[in-house]
Design a protein around this motif. Structure first.
Motif, PDB file in Angstrom:
ATOM      1  N   PRO A 116       0.811  -1.223   0.000  1.00  0.00           N
ATOM      2  CA  PRO A 116       0.000   0.000   0.000  1.00  0.00           C
ATOM      3  C   PRO A 116       0.847   1.278   0.000  1.00  0.00           C
ATOM      4  O   PRO A 116       0.538   2.229  -0.721  1.00  0.00           O
ATOM      5  CB  PRO A 116      -0.839  -0.137   1.273  1.00  0.00           C
ATOM      6  N   LEU A 117       1.902   1.295   0.808  1.00  0.00           N
ATOM      7  CA  LEU A 117       2.751   2.489   0.846  1.00  0.00           C
ATOM      8  C   LEU A 117       3.536   2.655  -0.442  1.00  0.00           C
ATOM      9  O   LEU A 117       3.537   3.740  -1.051  1.00  0.00           O
ATOM     10  CB  LEU A 117       3.714   2.412   2.034  1.00  0.00           C
ATOM     11  N   THR A 118       4.220   1.621  -0.879  1.00  0.00           N
ATOM     12  CA  THR A 118       5.087   1.780  -2.047  1.00  0.00           C
ATOM     13  C   THR A 118       4.291   2.029  -3.323  1.00  0.00           C
ATOM     14  O   THR A 118       4.717   2.808  -4.180  1.00  0.00           O
ATOM     15  CB  THR A 118       6.009   0.558  -2.217  1.00  0.00           C
ATOM     16  N   PHE A 119       3.116   1.409  -3.459  1.00  0.00           N
ATOM     17  CA  PHE A 119       2.291   1.716  -4.629  1.00  0.00           C
ATOM     18  C   PHE A 119       1.844   3.171  -4.595  1.00  0.00           C
ATOM     19  O   PHE A 119       1.838   3.853  -5.626  1.00  0.00           O
ATOM     20  CB  PHE A 119       1.070   0.796  -4.699  1.00  0.00           C
ATOM     21  N   SER A 120       1.475   3.675  -3.416  1.00  0.00           N
ATOM     22  CA  SER A 120       1.015   5.066  -3.331  1.00  0.00           C
ATOM     23  C   SER A 120       2.130   6.038  -3.710  1.00  0.00           C
ATOM     24  O   SER A 120       1.874   7.074  -4.343  1.00  0.00           O
ATOM     25  CB  SER A 120       0.497   5.365  -1.918  1.00  0.00           C
ATOM     26  N   LEU A 121       3.365   5.710  -3.353  1.00  0.00           N
ATOM     27  CA  LEU A 121       4.480   6.586  -3.708  1.00  0.00           C
ATOM     28  C   LEU A 121       4.736   6.570  -5.206  1.00  0.00           C
ATOM     29  O   LEU A 121       4.991   7.619  -5.825  1.00  0.00           O
ATOM     30  CB  LEU A 121       5.734   6.149  -2.944  1.00  0.00           C
ATOM     31  N   ARG A 122       4.660   5.386  -5.812  1.00  0.00           N
ATOM     32  CA  ARG A 122       4.830   5.307  -7.277  1.00  0.00           C
ATOM     33  C   ARG A 122       3.671   6.007  -7.993  1.00  0.00           C
ATOM     34  O   ARG A 122       3.865   6.681  -9.008  1.00  0.00           O
ATOM     35  CB  ARG A 122       4.913   3.843  -7.714  1.00  0.00           C
ATOM     36  N   ALA A 123       2.448   5.824  -7.460  1.00  0.00           N
ATOM     37  CA  ALA A 123       1.286   6.462  -8.081  1.00  0.00           C
ATOM     38  C   ALA A 123       1.389   7.977  -8.000  1.00  0.00           C
ATOM     39  O   ALA A 123       1.058   8.688  -8.965  1.00  0.00           O
ATOM     40  CB  ALA A 123       0.006   5.979  -7.401  1.00  0.00           C
ATOM     41  N   ARG A 124       1.849   8.495  -6.859  1.00  0.00           N
ATOM     42  CA  ARG A 124       2.003   9.945  -6.709  1.00  0.00           C
ATOM     43  C   ARG A 124       2.962  10.494  -7.770  1.00  0.00           C
ATOM     44  O   ARG A 124       2.661  11.502  -8.439  1.00  0.00           O
ATOM     45  CB  ARG A 124       2.529  10.247  -5.308  1.00  0.00           C
ATOM     46  N   ARG A 125       4.085   9.850  -7.927  1.00  0.00           N
ATOM     47  CA  ARG A 125       5.069  10.298  -8.917  1.00  0.00           C
ATOM     48  C   ARG A 125       4.478  10.249 -10.324  1.00  0.00           C
ATOM     49  O   ARG A 125       4.627  11.183 -11.116  1.00  0.00           O
ATOM     50  CB  ARG A 125       6.309   9.419  -8.812  1.00  0.00           C
ATOM     51  N   HIS A 126       3.794   9.157 -10.637  1.00  0.00           N
ATOM     52  CA  HIS A 126       3.204   8.981 -11.963  1.00  0.00           C
ATOM     53  C   HIS A 126       2.126  10.026 -12.239  1.00  0.00           C
ATOM     54  O   HIS A 126       2.097  10.623 -13.328  1.00  0.00           O
ATOM     55  CB  HIS A 126       2.612   7.571 -12.062  1.00  0.00           C
ATOM     56  N   LEU A 127       1.257  10.258 -11.274  1.00  0.00           N
ATOM     57  CA  LEU A 127       0.149  11.191 -11.476  1.00  0.00           C
ATOM     58  C   LEU A 127       0.642  12.622 -11.590  1.00  0.00           C
ATOM     59  O   LEU A 127       0.095  13.413 -12.377  1.00  0.00           O
ATOM     60  CB  LEU A 127      -0.858  11.050 -10.340  1.00  0.00           C
ATOM     61  N   ARG A 128       1.653  12.981 -10.811  1.00  0.00           N
ATOM     62  CA  ARG A 128       2.174  14.345 -10.901  1.00  0.00           C
ATOM     63  C   ARG A 128       2.824  14.599 -12.255  1.00  0.00           C
ATOM     64  O   ARG A 128       2.767  15.720 -12.777  1.00  0.00           O
ATOM     65  CB  ARG A 128       3.163  14.596  -9.773  1.00  0.00           C
ATOM     66  N   TYR A 145       0.429   7.010   2.164  1.00  0.00           N
ATOM     67  CA  TYR A 145       0.834   8.396   2.376  1.00  0.00           C
ATOM     68  C   TYR A 145       1.059   9.139   1.067  1.00  0.00           C
ATOM     69  O   TYR A 145       0.868  10.349   0.985  1.00  0.00           O
ATOM     70  CB  TYR A 145       2.128   8.441   3.191  1.00  0.00           C
ATOM     71  N   GLY A 146       1.470   8.436   0.032  1.00  0.00           N
ATOM     72  CA  GLY A 146       1.751   9.085  -1.238  1.00  0.00           C
ATOM     73  C   GLY A 146       0.545   9.735  -1.882  1.00  0.00           C
ATOM     74  O   GLY A 146       0.689  10.580  -2.768  1.00  0.00           O
ATOM     75  N   LEU A 147      -0.661   9.376  -1.446  1.00  0.00           N
ATOM     76  CA  LEU A 147      -1.871   9.914  -2.055  1.00  0.00           C
ATOM     77  C   LEU A 147      -2.393  11.155  -1.337  1.00  0.00           C
ATOM     78  O   LEU A 147      -3.438  11.688  -1.705  1.00  0.00           O
ATOM     79  CB  LEU A 147      -2.951   8.833  -2.106  1.00  0.00           C
ATOM     80  N   LEU A 148      -1.681  11.609  -0.320  1.00  0.00           N
ATOM     81  CA  LEU A 148      -2.049  12.864   0.329  1.00  0.00           C
ATOM     82  C   LEU A 148      -1.433  14.035  -0.432  1.00  0.00           C
ATOM     83  O   LEU A 148      -0.380  13.911  -1.041  1.00  0.00           O
ATOM     84  CB  LEU A 148      -1.579  12.868   1.780  1.00  0.00           C
ATOM     85  N   GLY A 149      -2.069  15.169  -0.383  1.00  0.00           N
ATOM     86  CA  GLY A 149      -1.544  16.340  -1.075  1.00  0.00           C
ATOM     87  C   GLY A 149      -2.068  16.443  -2.493  1.00  0.00           C
ATOM     88  O   GLY A 149      -2.982  15.725  -2.906  1.00  0.00           O
TER      89      GLY A 149
END
Length: 439
Positions: A116-128, A145-149
């Motif tokens: 859950p954490l590592t996917f959210s961090l990769r998703a954040r980078r990809h979406l930005r 945590y990556g999906l906050l902000g």
């Protein structure tokens, strides 16, 4: 508050209301459509959103989802540390791509579940990197945590049920201090999910029971949680009189080694039932566990020839298997919705189910659309199964009533309409917030 009293989404309404189609990013850190409700959710919701005219891009990690025509898949690969046949593997040196990969391996090495954490961090980078390409981002229970902000578009999140429920049931089943410590470490990610959930302006969930659990377990304020029921593909899951019923056949969908699914109680119930109805037998859609409580119960009661496990079958084969049963059973201790209950009912197969979690919300009143029993009660399961197997008129009545309940309450088309209405509400709320900040 009873399940029947819980209102569905306050934004529910037709999606084809003349507004322009939406560009939707649907995130799923696990997408297997044959193992777990998250993959089923992504597959069917994306299909129905496309039918409403929206553009859906599913962004997912392994196991990748299987999608129907219309939705597209963007692979956002993890290191796939739990893949078969080498789960908990150590990656080769040339597999590491960045610090997120290193974090994923380090968390696994220390007994945690990193995805859950590592996917959210990769998703954040990809979406930005793709800011402006989507109107809305829909997270399917990653809660990392990556999906906050700021992700470049408003975020809508579905929580099927809090994983803290699974954690507690696994702790209850642990029989040693070492095992309990291992369970606590594995589920450490649930603390992150709770913190993220409490920061979300709006959460979707699939049942009234899950709504209450999210408020109680995760501390999300009640007014932020909205129910959009999911359901069955009622074209696929439908009655077919040409499929012959097999006398004594009971079918269930379950993971043998997951205490929450209650399969061990169904095996015990089968042993009791066969003393009076020797042709009773069980077909389990799921992987056989070679060790553990279920395997021990099958051996203890001498049920090796009366319990069969099947996996890797097609949708059509699965539907025919359920149609061939004289009764379907959901023995779970808890469910956030219970797709197997809705799908079995949609075929007109009579249902015996426990009252764990949201199951009564799906299965309906005892004696009308199903026979309901307390969770964890093998004797009650045996009695209810025996009653259905021994009464053809009861089977016909429960089967017809169950099918009608699903048609009127639990379809993927209605789920897509309600979800799309929430997308538009989130987009409008984001617009208003930006306007206020600009003043």
């Amino acid at each position: 508050m009873t399940a029947e009293a819980v209102a569905t989404s306050p934004f529910a309404g037709p999606a084809d209301d003349g507004e322009r189609p939406l560009r939707i990013a649907l995130l799923t850190y696990k997408g297997n459509p044959f193992c777990g409700g998250q993959g089923v959710y992504v597959r069917h919701l994306s299909r129905e959103l496309v039918r409403l005219g929206h553009r859906v891009e599913v962004i997912g990690a392994q196991p990748y989802p299987v999608l129907d025509t219309g939705a597209t898949l963007t692979e956002l690969p993890s290191l796939d540390l739990y893949r078969q046949p080498d789960p908990f593997r150590t990656p080769k040196r040339d597999e590491y791509r960045d610090w997120i990969d290193a974090l994923e391996v380090a968390t696994m090495w220390t007994g945690g579940f990193p995805e859950p954490l590592t996917f959210s961090l990769r998703a954040r980078r990809h979406l930005r990197e793709r800011a402006g390409e989507f109107d809305v981002i829909h997270d399917n229970q990653t809660l990392g945590y990556g999906l906050l902000g700021d992700l470049g578009a408003p975020l809508v999140t579905t929580i099927h049920h809090p994983i803290t429920v699974d954690r507690q049931l696994d702790l209850d089943a642990a029989q040693s201090r070492v095992k309990r410590a291992s369970v606590r470490r594995w589920y450490a990610f649930t603390r992150m999910q709770g913190r993220v959930a409490r920061k979300l302006p709006s959460v979707l969930t699939v049942s009234g029971s899950s709504r209450q659990e999210i408020a109680d377990h995760l501390g999300v304020r009640d007014e932020r949680i909205h129910v959009v029921h999911i359901g069955a593909d009622t074209d696929l899951w439908s009655p077919d009189g040409s499929v012959a019923e097999v006398p004594g056949r009971i079918v269930t969908t379950s993971s043998a080694d997951v205490p929450l699914k209650g399969l061990v109680f169904l095996v015990e119930a089968l042993a009791k039932l066969r003393t009076e109805q020797p042709d009773a037998h069980l077909v389990v859609v799921g992987k056989r566990a070679e060790q553990g409580p279920v395997a021990r119960a099958i051996e203890t009661y001498g049920l090796q020839d009366a319990v069969r496990f099947v996996k890797g079958i097609t949708d059509a084969e699965l539907v025919d298997l359920v149609r061939s049963a004289e009764v379907a059973c959901v023995p779970s201790l808890y469910e956030g919705f219970s797709l197997p209950a809705a799908e079995a009912m949609a075929t007109g197969t009579p249902l015996v189910a426990t009252t764990g979690g949201a199951i009564p919300e799906v299965a309906g009143p005892d004696g009308e659309t199903c026979l309901a029993v307390p969770p964890g009660d093998a004797g009650a399961l045996a009695a209810a199964l025996g009653r259905v197997l021994g009464d053809a008129q009861l089977r016909a009545r429960l089967g017809a009533a169950g099918r009608e309940r699903v048609l009127t309450r639990f379809t993927w088309a209605a789920a897509a309409e309600g979800t799309a209405a929430h997308y538009r509400a989130a987009i409008e709320a984001s617009r208003v917030a930006r306007s206020r900040r600009a003043r």
